[in-house]
Write a protein that holds these residues in place. Structure first.
Motif, PDB file in Angstrom:
ATOM      1  N   TRP A  78       0.833  -1.199   0.000  1.00  0.00           N
ATOM      2  CA  TRP A  78       0.000   0.000   0.000  1.00  0.00           C
ATOM      3  C   TRP A  78       0.876   1.261   0.000  1.00  0.00           C
ATOM      4  O   TRP A  78       1.856   1.305   0.734  1.00  0.00           O
ATOM      5  CB  TRP A  78      -0.912   0.003   1.226  1.00  0.00           C
ATOM      6  CG  TRP A  78      -1.814   1.196   1.253  1.00  0.00           C
ATOM      7  CD1 TRP A  78      -1.622   2.370   1.928  1.00  0.00           C
ATOM      8  CD2 TRP A  78      -3.035   1.347   0.522  1.00  0.00           C
ATOM      9  NE1 TRP A  78      -2.638   3.244   1.665  1.00  0.00           N
ATOM     10  CE2 TRP A  78      -3.526   2.642   0.806  1.00  0.00           C
ATOM     11  CE3 TRP A  78      -3.758   0.535  -0.340  1.00  0.00           C
ATOM     12  CZ2 TRP A  78      -4.704   3.128   0.256  1.00  0.00           C
ATOM     13  CZ3 TRP A  78      -4.929   1.008  -0.878  1.00  0.00           C
ATOM     14  CH2 TRP A  78      -5.405   2.298  -0.580  1.00  0.00           C
ATOM     15  N   PRO A  79       0.570   2.285  -0.808  1.00  0.00           N
ATOM     16  CA  PRO A  79      -0.646   2.489  -1.592  1.00  0.00           C
ATOM     17  C   PRO A  79      -0.524   2.138  -3.086  1.00  0.00           C
ATOM     18  O   PRO A  79      -1.197   2.748  -3.912  1.00  0.00           O
ATOM     19  CB  PRO A  79      -0.880   3.977  -1.421  1.00  0.00           C
ATOM     20  CG  PRO A  79       0.512   4.561  -1.408  1.00  0.00           C
ATOM     21  CD  PRO A  79       1.374   3.535  -0.722  1.00  0.00           C
ATOM     22  N   GLU A  80       0.328   1.174  -3.432  1.00  0.00           N
ATOM     23  CA  GLU A  80       0.524   0.871  -4.849  1.00  0.00           C
ATOM     24  C   GLU A  80      -0.778   0.423  -5.516  1.00  0.00           C
ATOM     25  O   GLU A  80      -0.998   0.699  -6.707  1.00  0.00           O
ATOM     26  CB  GLU A  80       1.600  -0.201  -5.004  1.00  0.00           C
ATOM     27  CG  GLU A  80       2.999   0.319  -4.676  1.00  0.00           C
ATOM     28  CD  GLU A  80       4.048  -0.761  -4.739  1.00  0.00           C
ATOM     29  OE1 GLU A  80       5.235  -0.408  -4.904  1.00  0.00           O
ATOM     30  OE2 GLU A  80       3.693  -1.964  -4.637  1.00  0.00           O
ATOM     31  N   HIS A  81      -1.652  -0.247  -4.773  1.00  0.00           N
ATOM     32  CA  HIS A  81      -2.948  -0.663  -5.327  1.00  0.00           C
ATOM     33  C   HIS A  81      -3.724   0.562  -5.811  1.00  0.00           C
ATOM     34  O   HIS A  81      -4.259   0.589  -6.930  1.00  0.00           O
ATOM     35  CB  HIS A  81      -3.764  -1.406  -4.275  1.00  0.00           C
ATOM     36  CG  HIS A  81      -2.989  -2.326  -3.391  1.00  0.00           C
ATOM     37  ND1 HIS A  81      -2.105  -1.856  -2.431  1.00  0.00           N
ATOM     38  CD2 HIS A  81      -2.964  -3.671  -3.298  1.00  0.00           C
ATOM     39  CE1 HIS A  81      -1.564  -2.893  -1.799  1.00  0.00           C
ATOM     40  NE2 HIS A  81      -2.067  -4.007  -2.302  1.00  0.00           N
ATOM     41  N   LEU A  82      -3.765   1.576  -4.944  1.00  0.00           N
ATOM     42  CA  LEU A  82      -4.510   2.793  -5.264  1.00  0.00           C
ATOM     43  C   LEU A  82      -3.831   3.578  -6.386  1.00  0.00           C
ATOM     44  O   LEU A  82      -4.507   4.131  -7.262  1.00  0.00           O
ATOM     45  CB  LEU A  82      -4.648   3.663  -4.015  1.00  0.00           C
ATOM     46  CG  LEU A  82      -5.404   4.980  -4.173  1.00  0.00           C
ATOM     47  CD1 LEU A  82      -6.837   4.740  -4.646  1.00  0.00           C
ATOM     48  CD2 LEU A  82      -5.401   5.758  -2.847  1.00  0.00           C
ATOM     49  N   LEU A  83      -2.504   3.626  -6.372  1.00  0.00           N
ATOM     50  CA  LEU A  83      -1.786   4.342  -7.429  1.00  0.00           C
ATOM     51  C   LEU A  83      -2.106   3.758  -8.801  1.00  0.00           C
ATOM     52  O   LEU A  83      -2.267   4.502  -9.777  1.00  0.00           O
ATOM     53  CB  LEU A  83      -0.279   4.283  -7.179  1.00  0.00           C
ATOM     54  CG  LEU A  83       0.343   5.468  -6.418  1.00  0.00           C
ATOM     55  CD1 LEU A  83      -0.270   5.624  -5.037  1.00  0.00           C
ATOM     56  CD2 LEU A  83       1.853   5.300  -6.298  1.00  0.00           C
ATOM     57  N   ASP A  84      -2.206   2.438  -8.880  1.00  0.00           N
ATOM     58  CA  ASP A  84      -2.540   1.817 -10.162  1.00  0.00           C
ATOM     59  C   ASP A  84      -3.913   2.280 -10.648  1.00  0.00           C
ATOM     60  O   ASP A  84      -4.105   2.528 -11.849  1.00  0.00           O
ATOM     61  CB  ASP A  84      -2.538   0.296 -10.027  1.00  0.00           C
ATOM     62  CG  ASP A  84      -1.140  -0.264  -9.800  1.00  0.00           C
ATOM     63  OD1 ASP A  84      -0.159   0.438 -10.104  1.00  0.00           O
ATOM     64  OD2 ASP A  84      -1.038  -1.409  -9.312  1.00  0.00           O
ATOM     65  N   LEU A  85      -4.849   2.397  -9.740  1.00  0.00           N
ATOM     66  CA  LEU A  85      -6.206   2.814 -10.119  1.00  0.00           C
ATOM     67  C   LEU A  85      -6.226   4.290 -10.510  1.00  0.00           C
ATOM     68  O   LEU A  85      -6.988   4.699 -11.397  1.00  0.00           O
ATOM     69  CB  LEU A  85      -7.162   2.535  -8.963  1.00  0.00           C
ATOM     70  CG  LEU A  85      -7.236   1.061  -8.556  1.00  0.00           C
ATOM     71  CD1 LEU A  85      -8.084   0.882  -7.309  1.00  0.00           C
ATOM     72  CD2 LEU A  85      -7.785   0.201  -9.697  1.00  0.00           C
TER      73      LEU A  85
END
Length: 426
Positions: A217-224
């Motif tokens: 986290w926050p790589e999941h959100l960055l991808d989105l």
């Protein structure tokens, strides 16, 4: 044969009891209890047919020749009654949606119902509906060895209904899959909703993102956020309006959908493309987690469990609680938040329903936009994965709600509960 009837009857009874009162306390029982109740509740009509056929055949072929068979028959009949109770609860979905001010009656003549064939044979949801074109494996982010893909669900050109816009571009919907931030894929979730939205003239984007434990986290959100930047640039190529995008998702996807909606234009979540507008026009999170810090419905804060602490955030909850607060949608409540339609099942054993209730209350206290909440009576976690009766009615309600938001956008009006809703549910 009597003992076979006894076994079938007891299994039917246990399934019904587990569906009505799923275990919530002991982790050894919670996961298997969830899966069995999930299947029982959302596949109740199919299960009812199997139970009745099994009991009837065993009874007809000698199952009642000894006392175990009679006990099995009685247990099975009680189990059937429990299965019927879950069906009755599912049939109240429309009432629940209307009580939540969801505009089911908008455009009643132009709103096709969810196909009955999908309710009978759920596997049909894996096949694009008639009039829907799916463009698979479109790469929206590529950096080095990283290649993230999405699937596009849109009306077929030759079957396109009249656009619900003053031009040719259609509203866009971003779908985020769940799976505890560690599993899941765009091919598995959101299919009933995306197919129905495409039939109604929307363009849906089922988006993949990096998963833990590889991702932190926050790589999941960055991808989105990267997807939204891609959408601004490429939406028109797929017939979608770059200026109108809503977001939805379930479970971990519900958490991420809420984060996407509430953290719009936060520079820390879009490094290198801080100037891109990452706001959305509406959010529909299903059974999400919204607060990792306050325990609420759990004995310990959700951020302190091993999944989040060791695999997703990869920090000590005790030593760095602020890192988990930064991953919580409640930390980003804002007055200018987009409209929300929060959906949760009352029988959810993985993310208890009080989690949704407290999030809705806090969001309503802050946001100027409407916050609708629908609590599905008898619904388990991930109920919308199957195209059940409940899923069909919820999908229709979500489409009507988002279409109302899009109509207000076209009219240049601020988001609100559509006027038509008051007329239809008053």
């Amino acid at each position: 044969m009597s003992y076979a009837l006894l076994a079938v009857g007891l299994v039917s009874l246990v399934l019904a009891l587990n569906a009505l009162w799923p275990p919530r306390r002991f982790m050894a029982l919670v996961i298997p209890g969830f899966f069995s109740s999930w299947l029982t509740i959302e596949m109740a009509p199919q299960l009812l047919v199997l139970e009745a056929a099994g009991l009837g055949l065993l009874a007809a072929y000698g199952g009642l020749d000894a006392w175990p068979g009679w006990i099995g028959l009685i247990a099975g009949l009680v189990g059937i009654a429990g299965t019927v109770a879950t069906i009755v609860a599912s049939r109240r979905t429309v009432v629940t949606l209307r009580d939540s001010d969801v505009p089911l009656d908008l455009d009643p003549e132009g709103a096709p119902r969810y196909p009955f064939s999908h309710l009978v044979v759920p596997q049909l949801c894996l096949i694009p509906r008639r009039g829907v074109q799916v463009v698979r494996n479109v790469v929206f982010r590529e950096e080095g060895r990283l290649r993230l893909k999405l699937d596009v669900y849109r009306p077929k050109t030759e079957r396109m209904t009249e656009p619900k816009t003053d031009g040719t571009l259609r509203p866009g919907l971003m779908q985020i899959h769940g799976g505890g931030w560690v599993i899941g894929d765009k091919r598995e979730q959101g299919l009933p909703l995306l197919n129905h939205m495409a039939v109604q003239g929307w363009v849906g984007f089922n988006v993949n993102y990096r998963l833990s434990p590889r991702a932190t986290w926050p790589e999941h959100l960055l991808d989105l956020k990267h997807f939204i930047a891609w959408y601004r640039e490429h939406a028109a190529e797929y017939g979608a309006d770059p200026d109108f995008l809503c977001v939805t998702g379930g479970s971990a996807g519900g958490h991420l959908a809420a984060m996407v909606a509430l953290s719009a234009n936060e520079p820390e979540f879009q490094p290198g493309f801080e100037d891109v507008d990452t706001s959305v026009r509406g959010a529909v999170p299903f059974y999400g987690v919204y607060d990792f810090v306050e325990a609420g419905p759990w004995p310990i804060p959700f951020g302190a469990n091993a999944l989040v602490e060791r695999m997703m955030v990869k920090r000590s909850f005790k030593d760095e609680p602020e890192a988990f607060a930064a991953a919580s949608p409640v930390s980003y409540l804002r007055q200018d938040a987009p409209p929300f339609f929060v959906i949760h099942g009352s029988k959810d054993t993985l993310i208890p329903v009080p989690e949704a209730r407290r999030f809705v209350k806090k969001l309503r206290d802050v946001s100027d936009a409407p916050v609708l909440y629908a609590e599905m009576k008898g619904g388990q976690h991930a109920f919308d994965v199957f195209p059940s009766y409940r899923t069909a009615r919820v999908v229709e309600g979500v489409e009507r709600y988002l279409t109302g938001l899009h109509r207000q956008y076209l009219q240049g009006r601020p988001p609100s509960v559509p006027d038509e809703v008051s007329d239809s549910v008053g």
